[in-house]
Design a protein around this motif. Structure first.
Motif, PDB file in Angstrom:
ATOM      1  N   VAL A 220       0.828  -1.196   0.000  1.00 20.97           N
ATOM      2  CA  VAL A 220       0.000   0.000   0.000  1.00 20.97           C
ATOM      3  C   VAL A 220       0.867   1.253   0.000  1.00 20.97           C
ATOM      4  CG1 VAL A 220      -0.187   0.166   2.524  1.00 20.97           C
ATOM      5  CG2 VAL A 220      -2.007   1.104   1.071  1.00 20.97           C
ATOM      6  N   SER A 221       2.089   1.149   0.506  1.00 16.32           N
ATOM      7  CA  SER A 221       3.021   2.271   0.496  1.00 16.32           C
ATOM      8  C   SER A 221       4.018   2.162  -0.651  1.00 16.32           C
ATOM      9  CB  SER A 221       3.771   2.350   1.834  1.00 16.32           C
ATOM     10  OG  SER A 221       4.617   3.476   1.890  1.00 16.32           O
ATOM     11  N   SER A 222       4.598   0.963  -0.831  1.00 20.58           N
ATOM     12  CA  SER A 222       5.663   0.804  -1.831  1.00 20.58           C
ATOM     13  C   SER A 222       5.172   1.005  -3.253  1.00 20.58           C
ATOM     14  CB  SER A 222       6.317  -0.572  -1.709  1.00 20.58           C
ATOM     15  OG  SER A 222       5.407  -1.605  -2.034  1.00 20.58           O
ATOM     16  N   LEU A 223       3.919   0.640  -3.554  1.00 19.21           N
ATOM     17  CA  LEU A 223       3.393   0.807  -4.907  1.00 19.21           C
ATOM     18  C   LEU A 223       3.242   2.282  -5.281  1.00 19.21           C
ATOM     19  CD1 LEU A 223       0.677  -2.010  -5.080  1.00 19.21           C
ATOM     20  CD2 LEU A 223       2.912  -1.963  -6.202  1.00 19.21           C
ATOM     21  N   GLU A 224       3.238   3.144  -4.268  1.00 19.56           N
ATOM     22  CA  GLU A 224       3.169   4.587  -4.507  1.00 19.56           C
ATOM     23  C   GLU A 224       4.468   5.257  -4.099  1.00 19.56           C
ATOM     24  OE1 GLU A 224       0.669   6.418  -5.921  1.00 19.56           O
ATOM     25  OE2 GLU A 224      -0.262   4.491  -6.426  1.00 19.56           O
ATOM     26  N   ARG A 225       5.571   4.490  -4.195  1.00 23.78           N
ATOM     27  CA  ARG A 225       6.909   5.002  -3.898  1.00 23.78           C
ATOM     28  C   ARG A 225       6.985   5.620  -2.506  1.00 23.78           C
ATOM     29  NH1 ARG A 225      10.331   3.520  -4.711  1.00 23.78           N
ATOM     30  NH2 ARG A 225      11.766   5.166  -5.317  1.00 23.78           N
ATOM     31  N   ASP A 226       6.231   5.049  -1.580  1.00 22.77           N
ATOM     32  CA  ASP A 226       6.219   5.414  -0.164  1.00 22.77           C
ATOM     33  C   ASP A 226       5.685   6.816   0.116  1.00 22.77           C
ATOM     34  OD1 ASP A 226       7.014   3.154   1.368  1.00 22.77           O
ATOM     35  OD2 ASP A 226       9.031   3.336   0.550  1.00 22.77           O
ATOM     36  N   GLU A 227       5.054   7.424  -0.872  1.00 22.38           N
ATOM     37  CA  GLU A 227       4.398   8.705  -0.621  1.00 22.38           C
ATOM     38  C   GLU A 227       3.302   8.579   0.445  1.00 22.38           C
ATOM     39  OE1 GLU A 227       3.309  12.729  -0.779  1.00 22.38           O
ATOM     40  OE2 GLU A 227       5.158  11.630  -1.276  1.00 22.38           O
ATOM     41  N   PRO A 228       2.541   7.478   0.504  1.00 18.51           N
ATOM     42  CA  PRO A 228       1.528   7.362   1.566  1.00 18.51           C
ATOM     43  C   PRO A 228       2.107   7.458   2.972  1.00 18.51           C
ATOM     44  CG  PRO A 228       1.090   5.766  -0.158  1.00 18.51           C
ATOM     45  CD  PRO A 228       2.434   6.361  -0.469  1.00 18.51           C
ATOM     46  N   THR A 229       3.287   6.889   3.192  1.00 13.89           N
ATOM     47  CA  THR A 229       3.896   6.946   4.525  1.00 13.89           C
ATOM     48  C   THR A 229       4.342   8.356   4.869  1.00 13.89           C
ATOM     49  OG1 THR A 229       4.609   4.638   4.390  1.00 13.89           O
ATOM     50  CG2 THR A 229       5.753   6.038   5.969  1.00 13.89           C
ATOM     51  N   ILE A 230       4.972   9.040   3.894  1.00 10.47           N
ATOM     52  CA  ILE A 230       5.378  10.424   4.127  1.00 10.47           C
ATOM     53  C   ILE A 230       4.131  11.285   4.401  1.00 10.47           C
ATOM     54  CG2 ILE A 230       6.515  12.437   3.145  1.00 10.47           C
ATOM     55  CD1 ILE A 230       8.461  10.213   3.657  1.00 10.47           C
ATOM     56  N   GLU A 231       3.073  11.049   3.638  1.00  9.94           N
ATOM     57  CA  GLU A 231       1.832  11.805   3.820  1.00  9.94           C
ATOM     58  C   GLU A 231       1.252  11.556   5.210  1.00  9.94           C
ATOM     59  OE1 GLU A 231      -2.612  12.110   1.771  1.00  9.94           O
ATOM     60  OE2 GLU A 231      -0.932  11.312   0.608  1.00  9.94           O
ATOM     61  N   TRP A 232       1.322  10.307   5.687  1.00 12.94           N
ATOM     62  CA  TRP A 232       0.787   9.998   7.018  1.00 12.94           C
ATOM     63  C   TRP A 232       1.587  10.717   8.101  1.00 12.94           C
ATOM     64  CZ3 TRP A 232       3.108   7.165  11.113  1.00 12.94           C
ATOM     65  CH2 TRP A 232       2.258   6.950  12.204  1.00 12.94           C
ATOM     66  N   MET A 233       2.917  10.715   7.968  1.00 10.42           N
ATOM     67  CA  MET A 233       3.732  11.380   8.992  1.00 10.42           C
ATOM     68  C   MET A 233       3.487  12.885   8.981  1.00 10.42           C
ATOM     69  SD  MET A 233       7.319   9.231   9.130  1.00 10.42           S
ATOM     70  CE  MET A 233       7.780   9.528   7.423  1.00 10.42           C
ATOM     71  N   ASN A 234       3.287  13.474   7.795  1.00  9.21           N
ATOM     72  CA  ASN A 234       2.946  14.888   7.722  1.00  9.21           C
ATOM     73  C   ASN A 234       1.618  15.148   8.416  1.00  9.21           C
ATOM     74  OD1 ASN A 234       5.231  15.648   6.281  1.00  9.21           O
ATOM     75  ND2 ASN A 234       4.250  15.431   4.287  1.00  9.21           N
TER      76      ASN A 234
END
Length: 719
Positions: free
Chosen positions: A99-113
């Protein structure tokens, strides 16, 4: 009543798990009370999240983790405290869930923001895809890896002081940042493990130089002084360095850093990471903390700070497990994860079905259907080098953690089978080295019993006669089509990074002529299942890749483990100093000491007391200053070398230690007392690199390595 060591056996994994669970549930903390006027600040942090946004882990047989559950815990802690800061300590991305890697980990960065993190540090996995990709994630912009994802950038600062950009000669990101809370200032200095170059592909670290241990200490001292000049006396190092605390003793790279800092260092706390362990203890007056991984726990570091001087007057920490039971998932996080899951519906629907026959049955001893499937997936992995599939793939049986269940198979099922997030590595081996690798499957325990870990294979097949000595055991070795493997020819082989570093005694892999790091094993396995079976029946079978002729009178193996009945789990636990000495003394058959050794931390009725007395009597060990032995601390590779050198005193060669150790990149980190013993055992071929180019003298010795090395010492002492 304690057993005498002569009837002693290593405690069961159940006891170790119970101790681990206790630490997970309760953590450790000293009781503190604020002096009048002191400011109480809580640093709430995580490490090694690895983008596991929707991954439920199992801790103590209970579900734990997911970003939504973690968010609830963190928000509740923030609401409870008047003054707090939120941080992460590296590897927030990389080896991530799809769920994160398929979007180049943008979801994780977005969550931390979204969560409002205040500061973060770089881990080795932030370098997985190179500096350009790292900068895009942090600063925003089009991802250079896939050319599709547009990163929004991190809204909080990252810090790192030991990754130097060669083009500028300066740290890749700011080395430190100052945060003010409750009227007091806190300085955060960032570091990443010095092993990063060996954990990441050369392309990932191209353009970056990592400071040596001595340079790193100098950098910390320099930046700590700069912080003090700006009125900052509370200093925290976000060091993505391994550490663990066992029986009250904290060890690892982070602990080594603490010891290397001056006694009057202004550093108050080192937050550790990388090895996914729990740490909570003091070394050289510095509090060292780590909170496992994957969002299954967080640390709450409590600091009492004098607002007049800026000094920390008291410090403590707790590590809390994020159990799901009774906890309402954070709604904002649920919505964010759902947004990306909706974008990738393939993650929430079955990827195929099975009839229940794709299992790991007897994988420790023979070919297994699931082992074949995983090895085939590994061999097909794309390493971005525009090359065809590798010639071979090898999968260690201990890394196959579950069977493929009957019925619908989901991504979650695949994650249970390969849960470690290992990186795949493509090695170049000769045919002769491939044969050596297969021979290294057949180890021997210290008591002489077999310790077999049959590799699951793809691209080749072989026959083995278990009645023959290991060196003559392989009777045929060919490609899958029957073509004999040429001992002198070079072949490509895919393994995981655990194996590539010599894990499970596959030491020949550290001698590969070329090495290329690639994607994570789970991502490759998932893609292979989807591409190969296209949502239909997932099939795999025992095909005759491995043909073993059983030894005469051999016991029929258990379905889920070796013939000894040992569970099918990796034998990669570290071994304590007491366990190692007991194993060695038992193997040597010593029985001469009449009184127990006098160490203040070895109880006379401890199950290992007599073994330690035997070792002292034989001159193998001397203990440490103040009459201590530290029996429960993990034994390091350099400590093991000094003990074994004492055993082999008459057989040791004369060596030029500097010359012998010069083959290791980390030779300077070998302690002075251990340089000659390490060099002597390396010269004898008893010890070798722990991973390509590095000896790793401070690393904990694994039980499998201890057994193998003691066996070699016994053979050498008998010669």
């Amino acid at each position: 009543m304690f057993m005498n060591w002569k009837n002693w056996r290593k405690p069961s994994v159940g006891l170790a798990a119970a101790a681990l669970l206790s630490a997970q549930l309760f953590g450790t903390a000293s009781t503190v009370s604020a002096a009048p006027g002191d400011v109480e600040v809580h640093l709430l942090g995580i490490n090694d999240l690895h983008g596991q946004l929707d991954t439920t882990s199992t801790v103590a047989d209970k579900p734990a983790g997911t970003a939504a559950i973690l968010a609830t815990y963190l928000k509740e802690a923030q609401a409870k405290y008047e003054h707090s800061l939120l941080f992460h300590n590296g590897d927030s991305v990389g080896a991530s869930a799809p769920v994160s890697s398929l979007e180049r980990d943008e979801p994780t960065i977005e969550w931390m923001n979204m969560m409002g993190f205040d500061v973060g540090s770089l881990g080795n996995h932030e370098f997985d895809h190179g500096i350009a990709a790292l900068k895009a994630q942090l600063n925003g912009g089009l991802d250079p890896k896939d050319g599709k994802v547009m990163h929004g950038g991190s809204k909080f600062p990252y810090v790192n002081a030991n990754a130097i950009e060669e083009a500028t000669g300066k740290p890749l990101v700011d080395p430190y940042v100052i945060k003010e809370v409750g009227g007091v200032k806190i300085g955060f200095i960032g570091l990443v493990t010095k092993q990063t170059p060996s954990k990441v592909s050369p392309a990932g670290t191209a353009g970056v130089r990592f400071l040596s241990a001595a340079e790193e200490v100098a950098a910390v001292n320099k930046y700590a002084k700069e912080l003090q000049e700006q009125g900052v006396e509370t200093i925290v190092i976000l060091a993505h360095d391994p550490a663990s605390t066992k029986e009250g003793v904290t060890t690892g790279e982070a602990a080594d850093l603490a010891k290397a800092l001056p006694s009057d260092t202004p550093v108050d706390v080192i937050v550790a990471g990388d090895n996914h362990a729990m740490a909570n203890g003091e070394v050289n007056g510095i509090l060292i903390v780590q909170a496992y991984s994957y969002g299954t726990a967080f640390e709450d570091i409590k600091l009492l700070i004098d607002p007049n001087t800026g000094d920390v007057t008291e410090k403590s920490a707790t590590v809390t497990t994020t159990f799901q039971e009774g906890v309402k998932p954070d709604a904002d996080t649920v919505a964010l994860v759902k947004k990306y899951l909706d974008k990738h519906p393939e993650l929430t629907k079955p990827v195929g079905t099975t009839d229940g026959s794709v299992t790991r049955t007897d994988a420790y001893n023979n070919e297994a259907a699931l082992g074949n499937l995983i090895a085939d997936a590994m061999r097909s992995a794309d390493f971005g080098d525009n090359a065809e599939d590798a010639d071979f793939a090898f999968m260690n049986p201990g890394g196959i953690r579950a069977d493929m269940p009957k019925g619908d198979i989901t991504f979650a099922d695949l994650a249970k089978i390969q849960p470690f997030g290992n990186t795949l590595v493509k090695l170049t081996l000769t045919g002769d080295q491939v044969k050596q690798l297969l021979q290294q499957q057949w180890g021997t325990n210290a008591d002489g019993t077999p310790n077999t870990k049959t590799l699951q294979i793809s691209g080749l097949k072989y026959s083995a006669d278990m009645n023959k000595p290991v060196a003559q055991r392989i009777t045929s070795l060919t490609l899958a089509d029957g073509t004999p493997i040429d001992p002198k020819k070079s072949y490509t082989a895919v393994v995981n990074n655990f194996m590539a570093g010599g894990g499970d005694n596959y030491k020949v892999l550290t001698e590969a002529s070329e090495s290329l790091a690639g994607p994570t094993d789970l991502d490759v396995f998932y893609s292979y299942i989807v591409d190969t079976f296209k949502g239909g029946a997932i099939t795999a079978a025992v095909e005759g890749r491995i043909t073993n002729t059983p030894a005469a009178g051999e016991e029929k193996p258990d379905a889920d483990g070796p013939a000894t009945g040992r569970p099918a789990t990796p034998t990669s636990e570290s071994i304590s100093r007491a366990d190692f000495v007991s194993m060695l003394v038992e193997s040597l058959g010593l029985n001469q000491a009449s009184t127990s050794a006098v160490f203040t931390d070895v109880a006379a009725d401890a199950p290992y007391a007599d073994a330690i007395a035997e070792a002292v009597n034989a001159g193998f060990i001397k203990g440490y200053g103040a009459g201590k032995f530290h029996p429960d601390r993990s034994i390091t590779r350099e400590e093991m070398a000094t003990i074994l050198a004492a055993v082999l005193k008459q057989q040791l060669p004369t060596v030029n230690a500097t010359s012998v150790l010069g083959t290791f990149e980390d030779a300077s980190t070998v302690a002075a007392y251990a340089k000659t013993p390490v060099a002597q055992l390396v010269q004898m071929g008893i010890l070798d690199a722990a991973e390509p180019g590095s000896f790793l003298p401070k690393n904990a010795v694994l039980s499998t390595e201890a057994e193998s090395v003691i066996e070699q010492v016994l053979a050498a002492s008998a010669s």
